[in-house]
Design a protein around this motif. Structure first.
Motif, PDB file in Angstrom:
ATOM      1  N   LEU A  64      67.573  12.903 -24.768  1.00 24.14           N
ATOM      2  CA  LEU A  64      66.708  11.986 -25.511  1.00 24.14           C
ATOM      3  C   LEU A  64      65.931  12.737 -26.585  1.00 24.14           C
ATOM      4  O   LEU A  64      65.729  12.253 -27.685  1.00 24.14           O
ATOM      5  N   GLY A  68      68.130  11.996 -29.339  1.00 27.89           N
ATOM      6  CA  GLY A  68      67.359  10.781 -29.614  1.00 27.89           C
ATOM      7  C   GLY A  68      66.472  10.922 -30.837  1.00 27.89           C
ATOM      8  O   GLY A  68      66.459  10.057 -31.710  1.00 27.89           O
ATOM      9  N   GLU A  94      64.337   0.296 -29.826  1.00 31.34           N
ATOM     10  CA  GLU A  94      65.004   0.515 -28.541  1.00 31.34           C
ATOM     11  C   GLU A  94      65.077   2.001 -28.194  1.00 31.34           C
ATOM     12  O   GLU A  94      64.740   2.420 -27.077  1.00 31.34           O
ATOM     13  N   LEU A  95      65.514   2.798 -29.177  1.00 30.87           N
ATOM     14  CA  LEU A  95      65.643   4.239 -28.940  1.00 30.87           C
ATOM     15  C   LEU A  95      64.295   4.870 -28.612  1.00 30.87           C
ATOM     16  O   LEU A  95      64.151   5.623 -27.653  1.00 30.87           O
ATOM     17  N   GLN A  98      62.897   4.125 -25.233  1.00 36.71           N
ATOM     18  CA  GLN A  98      63.536   4.884 -24.162  1.00 36.71           C
ATOM     19  C   GLN A  98      63.073   6.342 -24.161  1.00 36.71           C
ATOM     20  O   GLN A  98      62.837   6.930 -23.103  1.00 36.71           O
ATOM     21  N   SER A 101      59.667   6.471 -22.643  1.00 34.95           N
ATOM     22  CA  SER A 101      59.522   6.296 -21.197  1.00 34.95           C
ATOM     23  C   SER A 101      60.285   7.332 -20.388  1.00 34.95           C
ATOM     24  O   SER A 101      59.850   7.750 -19.327  1.00 34.95           O
ATOM     25  N   ASP A 102      61.457   7.775 -20.889  1.00 32.28           N
ATOM     26  CA  ASP A 102      62.277   8.690 -20.093  1.00 32.28           C
ATOM     27  C   ASP A 102      62.306  10.115 -20.639  1.00 32.28           C
ATOM     28  O   ASP A 102      62.893  10.996 -20.032  1.00 32.28           O
ATOM     29  N   GLY A 103      61.729  10.321 -21.805  1.00 37.57           N
ATOM     30  CA  GLY A 103      61.768  11.650 -22.427  1.00 37.57           C
ATOM     31  C   GLY A 103      61.217  12.688 -21.478  1.00 37.57           C
ATOM     32  O   GLY A 103      60.284  12.424 -20.726  1.00 37.57           O
ATOM     33  N   GLY A 104      61.789  13.877 -21.540  1.00 39.89           N
ATOM     34  CA  GLY A 104      61.446  14.873 -20.533  1.00 39.89           C
ATOM     35  C   GLY A 104      60.276  15.759 -20.886  1.00 39.89           C
ATOM     36  O   GLY A 104      59.813  16.520 -20.056  1.00 39.89           O
TER      37      GLY A 104
END
Lengths: 238, 717
Positions: A64, A68, A94-95, A98, A101-104
């Motif tokens: 991401l 991303g 959308e990208l 995400q 919320s999910d990025g590390g």
């Protein structure tokens, strides 16, 4: 510019995931603060810079963050170039959601939420860029052309000296003319012009001579009647 | 390990405490897509494909989530499916579209995931990365990094699993890519060419260079080319490793599992393992044969002897005709299987070519004798000086099975030269006479016709006997000679002339009176040929230059150079043009291609109870091939005698190997030692091994179509 403070940074620092990643959000560009900066602000151009920084700083371990932010940059870059596509706004949202919320890591999450804030708070500007290929403040390069105001130019020649594109025609005591097809819009000429004659033009193109003519002889007639593609598009769009 | 229960997609499954959720699901037969995860590596959570929903926690990466009692997980909701799809789309945006041009096509985890998730190159912008093109391929590892999706498995495999760290995440111009430090070739890094990075790469980014591994062998052999190329499939990496640790007795146990004459092989093995050795592609092969010999010579405990099996007597009797490498090997294993075995040997000593073929300067006789003793001690009755002329006769003596392992003891000449001259010899006879110290006077000049190893055995023996001019004449050009390179090199160093690309048109001969006879005195008598006074002798060879040759349907087809005829004078001529078994139809078994024994897949001759093995079947091959043939014969005969045919034995218990091999300074540059003068040399040489076998310890990732995922293994209520 009132919405600037609302960009969602809440929890960005706390969202850092489990990944071992040293990159923090401090490398990201900051939103303008001074009035002068705000006057020359374009949310889309800033978003482009933001995502460009993010993709360059990414450590590369998380898809991401690595892909991303790069993908977001590519999309925004296209938009600033006047090549935005109709569903780009939704795709970007959308990208970024995400990544947010999910990025590390702290950096990607912060960049994504900053950018999402820009999307939410400047919807009209995004729409203007994507659909009409225009930039309100003439910041995004595709939205403007550069010309030398014939009534101000005194033929000093300083601009010719700095132009890296050799795009400026002129000579002693002649009104200088920028060749649009050569100009890369770097604006170095604007910085050196003592008369402030170098101007940006958006959709409406002013009359300028087609080639250098003696200083003071410009009548406003018989010059270039060129109308940029953006002009035509605007008509169609309305 | 404590078990805990959790619920995934409605199934109650059991997992080990501390296990990650992804592995727990996979173990239970529930497939969750994953790419950067590998069961042998620390989870990185980077690919976002293993996203699942955990009740109370929202979406998480299952590889990074530790299972807890009562956990409720959903793996197939629209939300997680969408998240995974976006992650995969992002990866594909910078991945080449054309799968078919990739060598990993149809064997690619990324491709399989695209199919599983129904995601293709898509609505996203294509991204062209510059620096992923930086990847010099090495001799063993092909890197096409534009196919890399930066899952980081290779980086972790190299770092965590091997403790090396030759690969890393690099950064240049704002792009991250996988590479070596400063983008140097792997040979300039600490890389030990173990192949772990290739093994774990899910795409075509890191692959084996084509042509290193055999395509016909099963995977566990193909990946370890030395073991694959060894006719007996000796566990070479294991014994090289043990030799490296100075555990010579254990090393011997490892090759004793497959080989019966290891010490002799340490001297004379044709070492096809070394030609297969992957290290050839880095610089030079590991000196495997030398390590074998060193291990045998430094094995004080002989610990294999305590482990070797010996079955109780079966009451069955087997006879082996021929006490060479094949015959003795078969006899050894048959004896161990509990059969009463008698070996009939026509010479005074057993060993076959080990005793009567290979020159003593290459293989001392006492070593052969010692190894024969070891085999005989397993319970073989050896009957020397006994020539068997009929297989049926042996059966009639009350043996239940007979193995014909008579070898190829008769010289084979080109048809035009089948006559007898008093000063010509066949190489096989020459070698035997030399080993028996019975060689006649050879004169001042000897010519050996043929270019294989046997030709060089003759030539070098003659040189050592003091013959001043020794020539080897052969059809092949220098670079295509059948003999080993080291033989050719040694011969040249010893002053032996090699005449390449020559064919013999004919012989010049003369009848010499008894008084004039210079050489060949009694030669005919020794070789059993009808020699007498006044018999013709060869004085020279008429040779012609060969432009090309091939063995077609009609035999040898030659293209010669017109006008290139020359005459080569010689006192003695040795034909080293092949050997065949000394058998005739009278022996009572089917022969073909002259006098070779015809056999079926089980080494049976077509006659009940009579089997054949070794050179008598295959023609002259190597010692190790004879041993392998002998082992197969023992298996077949044991089955025929009512046994299970299993002669495998574990003489050394394999421990779990430590995968962390770490770094060694200048590993790629370490030079081969041809001779091991001490323990230090042996350790250093063994250290050069790439340990190809370690790659087999890395778990294989199962594709979603794997049968394992067809049924969920639910916990019993």
């Amino acid at each position: 510019m009132s919405g600037m403070g609302n960009t969602n940074e809440v929890g960005a620092a706390n969202r850092a995931g489990k990944m071992s990643c040293d990159v923090t959000g401090s490398c990201l560009p900051e939103l303008p603060k001074t009035p002068q900066e705000i006057e020359r602000f374009c949310a889309i151009n800033f978003a482009r810079k933001l995502m460009d920084t993010a993709r360059r700083e990414s450590c590369g371990k998380c898809v991401l963050c690595r892909e991303g932010t790069w993908q977001s940059f590519e999309i925004i870059h296209d938009i600033t170039e006047g090549k935005g596509q109709n569903d780009d706004f939704e795709l970007l949202t959308e990208l970024l959601e995400q990544i947010g919320s999910d990025g590390g890591c702290e950096m990607s999450v912060k960049a994504a939420s900053l950018c999402l804030g820009l999307l939410r708070n400047y919807q009209e500007e995004w729409d203007l860029h994507i659909r009409r290929k225009r930039c309100a403040n003439l910041i995004c390069k595709a939205s403007y052309t550069v010309h030398i105001a014939p009534e101000l130019c005194d033929g000093c020649g300083k601009c010719i000296g700095v132009c890296p594109d050799h795009a400026i025609l002129g000579g002693g005591n002649l009104i200088h003319v920028i060749q649009g097809d050569r100009c890369s819009k770097c604006m170095l000429c604007a910085e050196v012009c003592p008369k402030g004659a170098v101007k940006k033009a958006g959709a409406v193109k002013p009359k300028v001579p087609a080639e250098p003519i003696p200083v003071g002889s410009f009548s406003g007639a018989g010059g270039s009647s060129e109308e940029g593609p953006s002009m035509r598009r605007r008509r169609r769009g309305e | 390990m404590n078990k805990i229960r959790l619920n995934i997609d409605g199934y109650t499954i059991e997992a080990e405490e501390g296990q990650n959720l992804l592995q727990a699901a996979l173990d239970a037969g529930i497939y969750i897509p994953h790419l950067c995860y590998h069961p042998d590596l620390t989870p990185q959570g980077g690919c976002k494909l293993c996203t699942v929903e955990v009740e109370g926690e929202g979406t998480v990466q299952s590889c990074e989530t530790i299972v807890t009692e009562g956990m409720r997980v959903k793996t197939k909701t629209e939300k997680v499916k969408h998240r995974r799809a976006v992650a995969l789309e992002l990866m594909l945006a910078s991945h080449p579209k054309d799968c078919t041009s990739c060598d990993k096509y149809l064997n690619c985890e990324l491709q399989a995931l695209m199919q599983y998730m129904g995601v293709a190159h898509s609505r996203l912008r294509e991204i062209d990365k510059e620096n992923t093109r930086i990847a010099p391929s090495d001799q063993l590892i092909k890197r096409e990094m534009y196919r890399c999706i930066q899952c980081g498995r290779c980086v972790r495999a190299c770092q965590e699993l091997r403790g090396i760290g030759a690969l890393q995440y690099n950064k240049k111009d704002g792009e991250t890519y996988i590479g070596t430090k400063d983008d140097v070739p792997l040979s300039e890094t600490d890389c030990r060419f173990c192949g772990a990075c290739v093994e774990v790469c899910p795409t075509g980014a890191i692959q084996d260079v084509k042509g290193i591994f055999s395509k016909d062998s099963p995977r566990n052999l193909a990946l370890v080319p030395c073991k694959d190329k060894c006719p007996a499939h000796t566990d070479i990496p294991m014994y090289v490793r043990l030799a490296q640790q100075g555990r010579y007795s254990d090393a011997v146990s490892v090759f004793r599992e497959k080989l019966t004459f290891p010490h002799s092989l340490g001297f004379v093995c044709t070492h096809t393992c070394e030609s297969g050795c992957k290290r050839n592609h880095v610089n030079e092969a590991v000196s495997i044969r030398e390590l074998k010999r060193f291990s045998v010579e430094h094995d004080k405990e002989e610990s294999w002897k305590k482990r070797a099996f010996h079955n109780p007597s079966t009451g069955k009797k087997a006879a082996v005709i021929g006490g060479g490498a094949a015959g003795m090997t078969a006899a050894y294993y048959l004896a161990k299987k509990g059969h009463s075995v008698t070996v009939f040997e026509r010479q005074p000593m057993a060993g076959g070519m080990l005793s009567y073929g290979i020159p003593k300067y290459r293989l001392p006789q006492d070593i052969v004798n010692q190894e024969l003793e070891t085999l005989v001690a397993a319970g073989i009755q050896l009957v020397p000086d006994t020539k068997i002329t009929s297989a049926d006769e042996v059966l009639k003596k009350g043996f239940d099975a007979v193995l014909v392992a008579v070898g190829a003891q008769k010289g084979k000449r080109p048809p035009a030269y089948s006559g007898t001259w008093k000063n010509t010899l066949d190489a096989v006879d020459f070698c035997r006479l030399a080993n028996e110290e019975k060689l006649p006077d050879l004169g001042d000049t000897i010519t050996v016709y043929g270019g294989g190893n046997v030709a060089f055995d003759c030539a070098r023996t003659a040189k050592m006997k003091g013959v001043s001019t020794v020539r080897v004449v052969c059809l092949e050009p220098r670079d295509k000679m059948l003999a080993d390179k080291e033989e050719v090199t040694c011969a040249l160093e010893e002053g032996i002339e090699i005449l390449n690309s020559k064919s013999m048109l004919g012989l010049e001969e003369a009848v010499l009176d008894a008084g004039e006879e210079k050489t060949g005195a009694g030669m005919g008598a020794i070789t059993g040929q009808n020699a007498g006074a006044g018999q013709a002798a060869v004085t020279g060879l008429r040779l012609v230059n060969v432009l090309s040759f091939r063995f077609g349907e009609k035999g040898l087809e030659l293209e010669t150079e017109a006008g290139s005829e020359t005459v080569l004078k010689t006192d003695t001529l040795v034909f080293a043009t092949g050997q065949q078994p000394d058998l005739t139809e009278d022996f009572g078994i089917d022969l073909h291609r002259g006098s070779f024994v015809k056999i079926n897949d089980a080494l049976g001759t077509g006659k009940e109870g009579i089997f054949a093995a070794g050179d008598a079947v295959t023609g002259t091959k190597s010692v190790v091939e004879a041993i392998e043939s002998g082992r197969r014969a023992a298996m077949s005969i044991d089955r025929f005698l009512g046994g299970d045919g299993n002669i495998e034995e574990i003489l050394y218990d394999r421990e779990k190997q430590n995968p962390k091999i770490g770094t060694i300074e200048n590993f790629a540059g370490l030079k081969r030692a041809e001779q091991l003068c001490g323990k230090c040399d042996a350790t250093g040489e063994a250290l050069r091994c790439l340990q190809c076998d370690l790659r087999l310890d890395i778990q294989k990732v199962k594709y979603w179509v794997d049968a394992h995922y067809k049924q969920v293994k639910e916990a019993a209520e």
